[in-house]
Design an enzyme around this catalytic site. Structure first.
Site: not given
Length: 349
Positions: A70, A187, A221-222, A242, A322
């Site tokens: 993603h 990410d 995706e998030e 991922d 994150h």
């Protein structure tokens, strides 16, 4: 084995990291990846959600595979223009306000104008606010200081900034001589760059895949639903690429490929997981098995939406996920090699 040239990888990664793409505003990055794949003469199409699907025909089209990574990232939207000319945010994706305190950002208006700013605690000055150290980092207390001469809400409105404008965080990309890669949004742009270079090698070396394979560059995706559609009915196996999550009690590190056995959605397909382990061991690819307790992927989204597939999840180990993330090129290489060996392997029985 696939050969990922470090210089080429870092150049490609830096380019895609530099293109803002918070979930909901990914058109620019999708266009860039579409151009990259079309230059390789790989057939592509966009789905209605704005994601990109590339397909490489294989010897067998009656049984197919899908591989995803993603390109959407964490970000924010303007929630409110405050009377003092600062902006209140609403977050896009699962992260904490303290992880973006002090970060520079870009505000993009609906008309395409961009302005820079900094995300700060309202009570930021220890010389003025008694609770500067203890105030909770939350939506009420965090704000964007715009790099324009604005003294009130009216000044901000005149700039064209409004509720719903996207806010993107500076990636702050740094590659160290020791092989570490530091940036926001590894990410999952680290995986996207890996996948693109694997596809490049497959095409340039004219490698025939055993099964027709679709590659989805997911863009939601998030927020939970990027890879849950556009899965061909012939798809038997679905591999999400991922990040591997690191921390206390985790096996994942920055030097191997992480193979997820279970995340917040439950266990991944046991047979496909064992097949990936066998491929790693057979080809001397360093790997770790791990459980990510607070995690979901495009593969788990596909399962939740009712698709009858065998699903798996692998990826490079990412520290401080994150937040301000880091990985090592060794993990990039290991992930690329496992993807490559998987694409050439037989379907599990």
């Amino acid at each position: 084995m696939v050969h990922i040239n470090q210089e080429e990888y870092l150049q490609l990664l830096e380019e895609i990291l530099s293109i803002p793409s918070p979930s909901g505003n990914t058109e620019a990055i999708i266009k860039r990846i579409e151009s990259y794949l079309q230059q390789l003469n790989i057939e592509t199409k966009q789905n209605n959600k704005g994601g990109l699907i590339a397909t490489i025909p294989g010897r067998d089209s009656s049984k197919q595979r899908m591989v995803t990574a993603h390109v959407d990232t964490l970000g924010a939207m303007v929630k409110e223009i405050k009377p003092n000319g600062r902006l209140r945010l609403d977050l896009i994706g699962g992260f904490t306000y303290n992880s973006i305190e002090g970060e520079n950002c870009t505000i993009e208006t609906a008309s395409g104008e961009t302005y820079t700013g900094t995300i700060l605690l309202h009570q930021g000055s220890v010389h003025v606010y008694k609770d500067a150290r203890t105030a909770e980092r939350n939506q009420a207390n965090m704000e964007v200081r715009i790099d324009e001469i604005v003294r009130n809400k009216e000044d901000v409105v005149k700039l064209g900034i409004s509720v719903g404008d996207f806010v993107s965080f500076y990636p702050r990309i740094e590659m160290t001589p020791s092989g570490f890669i530091k940036s926001r949004h590894l990410d999952d742009k680290a995986s996207v760059a890996i996948l693109l270079l694997v596809l490049k090698q497959v095409k340039e070396q004219q490698i025939e895949l055993p099964y027709t394979t679709s590659f989805l560059i997911s863009n939601n995706e998030e927020i939970g639903y990027g890879g849950n559609s556009n899965i061909p009915i012939e798809t038997v196996e679905y591999l999400a690429v991922d990040m591997g999550a690191m921390g206390d009690g985790q096996s994942t590190d920055e030097y191997t490929v992480s193979i997820c056995v279970k995340d917040g959605s439950g266990p991944y397909h046991y047979g496909l997981r064992k097949s990936l382990v066998q491929l790693a061991e057979k080809n001397s690819i360093p790997y770790q098995l791990d459980i990510y307790p607070y995690y979901g992927s495009d593969a788990s989204a596909a399962i939740r939406s009712g698709h009858d597939i065998k699903h798996a999840l692998i990826g490079p180990g990412i520290d401080s996920s994150h937040a301000y993330e880091r990985t090592h090129f060794r993990s990039i290489e290991a992930t690329g090699n496992l993807i490559y060996q998987y694409l050439l392997s037989d379907l599990i029985k």
